[in-house]
Enzyme design. Structure first.
Site, PDB file in Angstrom:
ATOM      1  N   SER A 131      74.632  21.710   6.773  1.00  0.00           N
ATOM      2  CA  SER A 131      75.314  22.947   6.437  1.00  0.00           C
ATOM      3  C   SER A 131      76.367  23.377   7.459  1.00  0.00           C
ATOM      4  O   SER A 131      77.135  24.308   7.211  1.00  0.00           O
ATOM      5  CB  SER A 131      74.281  24.078   6.302  1.00  0.00           C
ATOM      6  OG  SER A 131      73.600  24.294   7.531  1.00  0.00           O
ATOM      7  N   SER A 172      71.568  19.346   9.295  1.00  0.00           N
ATOM      8  CA  SER A 172      72.742  20.205   9.212  1.00  0.00           C
ATOM      9  C   SER A 172      73.691  20.120  10.401  1.00  0.00           C
ATOM     10  O   SER A 172      74.785  20.681  10.357  1.00  0.00           O
ATOM     11  CB  SER A 172      72.310  21.665   9.007  1.00  0.00           C
ATOM     12  OG  SER A 172      71.825  21.853   7.706  1.00  0.00           O
ATOM     13  N   LYS A 215      79.181  28.438  14.354  1.00  0.00           N
ATOM     14  CA  LYS A 215      78.847  28.548  12.931  1.00  0.00           C
ATOM     15  C   LYS A 215      78.535  30.001  12.565  1.00  0.00           C
ATOM     16  O   LYS A 215      77.906  30.735  13.353  1.00  0.00           O
ATOM     17  CB  LYS A 215      77.642  27.641  12.673  1.00  0.00           C
ATOM     18  CG  LYS A 215      77.178  27.497  11.243  1.00  0.00           C
ATOM     19  CD  LYS A 215      76.022  26.494  11.217  1.00  0.00           C
ATOM     20  CE  LYS A 215      75.418  26.279   9.861  1.00  0.00           C
ATOM     21  NZ  LYS A 215      74.292  25.315   9.921  1.00  0.00           N
TER      22      LYS A 215
END
Length: 502
Positions: free
Chosen positions: A159, A183, A78
Site C-alpha cells: 500500500s 506494503s 506515507k
C-alpha cells in the site's frame, strides 16, 4: 548535476562541501514533483513549512552543528503517518479528509531530530489496502490512483504506492512506507527500488494509523541499500508509548556499518521454492540472480520449503481483522480525546460513512474486510488467540526459524512480487504470487533489492531472516546490489493513455 539520481549519502556530502543547501534540495524536489507528478499521482500533500525547516537546518550547518549524515535531506512519508503540522493525515480516506493529527508520530519526530526535511506526504492504497479483498492497489477515495513509476497503466504496488513511485521517479531520495504484509517490499520491488521491512518492534508505530499490532511497522524506501540503511538507523529505537519497541534500543544504531561488498562470500542462502513458480519469466530472472550470488561465493541451498501463503492466510486474516478493529477504534478515539474534529470515531463510523458516500468512496470496490473486522469483536477471545498462535507456529517455529536452524542459513530468498500488473478498476488486482507473507506474519525483517526486469517492468529479490537480523540482511543486500543488479535509471515514465485512468 542530476539530483534525481544522487543518493542521500551523496546529497549530504554536497551540503558539507557547500555545493548545495537544504533549501536548494527542497526547491529541486518541488520542481521535479511539479514537472512529473501529473503522470504518476504519488504526492498527497506538500508541506508548506518545508522551506522554513530547510532554512533552519542550513543555519545549523553554517554554525557547525550537523545532526547526522541525513541533515537537510528532503523526505516524503506515507499519508497514514501522523504529522502534527499543516498537513492532513487521512490514510487516503475521504472519511478523514481535512483531519490534522494533534502531534507527530514517533517516527516523524525521529526524522526531524535526525535533520531530515519533511517535504510532504505520499498517496497510498486506502486504509493501507485493508478495506476490500478486491481492491485496486494504489487507489484511494481521497487521493485517486497512483501509477507505476515507469508505466502509467501498471500498478505501483501497495500500500506504500506513492512512496515507492516518488523515490523511483527521483522526487526525493528517501521515503517512509508502512507494512503489514508486503506494503513496503512490494511497491519497492514493483518500482525498482530498495525497501526494508524491519523486525516488528524496531521502529515505533505510535501515531501510525494501524491495521495489525502483530505485524505493522514503518520502513525505509530508497534507491540504494546504503540510503535505506542510513534511514533505518534514523528511525529505529525504543518508544515508551509502543511496548513492542522495548528491546529496540538494543538493536538500533548505524546500520551502514554492515555494508560489505563481500558479504555474500561464504554466506548460506536458502532458496524458498514454495514461494516461486508462479511465472516462468520471473523464475528465470531469479535463477540468474542466484547464479550471480553463487559466483560471488555464496552457498546456495536449494528447495527450502516454508508453509505456503494459502496455509497461513486464513489465520492471518482472522488476526488482522480483529486487530484492525481494536487498533482503529483506539486511534480514532484518541483523536477525539485530543479535541480533533473528525466525522468518524470508530470503525463502525467509517463503514457507515462509506455507505453514505458510496458514489465517491466505493465506485470500484467495497469494504468486505472492514465488515469482517467489525464483526470480529476485536482482538479478544479464543478465535483470535488461536489464530495468532497458529500464525506464529506456521511463520516462525515451522517456518523461518526451522529453516534457518536446521539448514544453518544466513538468509532466505525468493522473488518479491510479480511484474507490475495492469491497473484494472473493474476487476481489481491481478496478483500471481509473492513472498512477503512469512516474514510479515512472523514479524521478522525482510529487504527487497532490484534483481532485473521483465519486458521493462521491475522485479525485486527479497531476503529475510530471523528477528533483529536487519544488519545481516543489509550486508547481503548491499553485496548483491554491487553485483550489478538491473536498475531502472530513467525517471521519465512510459506514458500509456487510458481515458478511464484519468
Amino acid at each position: 548535476m542530476d539530483m534525481t539520481r544522487l543518493s542521500a549519502a551523496r546529497v549530504g556530502e554536497l551540503q558539507d562541501s557547500g555545493a548545495s543547501t537544504s533549501q536548494r534540495l527542497v526547491a529541486g524536489s518541488r520542481a521535479r514533483i511539479a514537472a512529473g507528478d501529473g503522470t504518476c499521482n504519488a504526492i498527497a500533500f506538500l508541506n508548506p513549512d518545508a522551506d522554513g525547516e530547510a532554512g533552519r537546518l542550513d543555519r545549523e550547518r553554517g554554525e557547525g552543528s550537523v545532526r547526522g549524515p541525513l541533515h537537510g535531506v528532503p523526505i516524503l512519508v506515507k499519508d497514514n503517518i501522523a504529522t502534527g503540522d499543516a498537513m492532513m493525515t487521512t490514510a487516503g480516506s475521504l472519511a478523514l479528509d481535512g483531519v490534522r493529527a494533534p502531534a507527530d508520530a514517533h517516527v516523524v519526530r525521529r526524522l526531524r531530530d535526525a535533520g531530515l526535511v519533511l517535504l510532504g506526504k505520499t498517496n497510498l492504497s486506502e486504509w493501507a489496502n485493508f478495506r476490500s479483498s478486491r481492491s485496486v492497489t494504489g487507489w484511494s477515495s481521497r487521493g485517486g490512483q497512483v501509477r507505476n513509476a515507469r508505466f502509467r497503466d501498471r500498478s505501483p504496488g501497495g500500500s506504500s504506492s506513492g512512496s515507492g513511485t516518488a523515490v523511483a521517479r527521483g522526487f526525493t531520495a528517501l521515503a517512509i512506507g508502512t507494512e503489514t504484509d508486503g506494503s513496503v517490499v512490494i511497491p519497492a520491488a514493483m518500482n525498482g527500488i530498495v525497501g526494508i521491512k524491519p523486525t516488528v518492534g524496531l521502529v515505533s508505530r505510535t501515531g501510525v494509523i494501524p491495521i495489525s499490532a502483530s505485524q505493522d511497522t514503518a520502513g525505509p524506501m530508497a534507491r540504494t541499500v546504503e540510503d535505506a540503511a542510513l534511514l533505518l538507523g534514523a528511525i529505529s529505537g525504543s518508544d515508551p508509548d509502543d511496548p513492542a519497541t522495548e528491546r529496540a534500543d538494543d538493536h538500533a544504531g548505524d546500520f551502514t556499518r554492515f555494508l560489505d561488498a563481500d558479504a555474500l562470500r561464504g554466506a548460506r542462502i536458502g532458496v524458498v521454492r514454495s514461494y516461486c513458480g508462479w511465472h516462468e519469466a520471473v523464475d528465470a530472472v531469479f535463477a540468474a540472480a542466484l547464479a550471480q550470488m553463487a559466483e560471488a561465493g555464496a552457498c546456495i541451498v536449494e528447495d527450502v520449503r516454508l508453509p505456503g501463503r494459502d496455509v497461513i492466510r486464513p489465520h492471518e486474516i482472522v488476526v488482522m481483522c480483529a486487530e484492525f478493529r481494536t487498533g482503529l477504534d483506539h486511534y480514532l478515539a484518541q483523536l477525539a480525546e485530543h479535541g480533533v474534529a473528525a466525522p468518524v470515531r470508530s470503525l463502525a463510523d467509517v463503514i457507515a460513512f462509506n455507505e453514505a458516500n458510496a458514489a465517491r468512496t466505493m465506485p470500484w470496490f467495497g469494504q468486505d474486510l472492514m465488515a469482517l473486522s467489525q464483526a470480529s469483536g476485536g482482538a479478544t477471545g479464543s478465535r483470535y488467540l488461536d489464530a495468532r498462535d497458529e500464525c506464529l507456529r506456521l511463520a516462525r517455529e515451522d517456518g523461518i526459524d526451522r529453516a534457518l536452524e536446521t539448514l544453518r542459513l544466513d538468509a532466505l530468498v525468493a522473488p518479491t512480487a510479480p511484474a507490475p500488473w495492469a491497473i484494472d478498476l473493474a476487476n481489481g488486482d491481478h496478483r500471481l504470487g509473492g513472498s512477503s507473507t512469512p516474514a510479515a506474519v512472523a514479524g521478522y525483517p525482510s529487504v527487497t533489492v532490484p534483481m532485473g526486469d521483465l519486458a521493462g517492468l521491475p522485479l525485486g529479490l527479497s531476503m529475510f531472516a530471523g528477528a533483529w537480523q536487519e544488519g545481516r540482511l543489509v550486508g547481503l543486500a548491499h553485496a548483491f546490489e554491487k553485483l550489478g543488479a538491473v536498475r531502472h535509471a530513467s525517471t521519465e515514465p512510459v506514458t500509456v493513455s487510458r481515458n478511464w485512468l484519468a
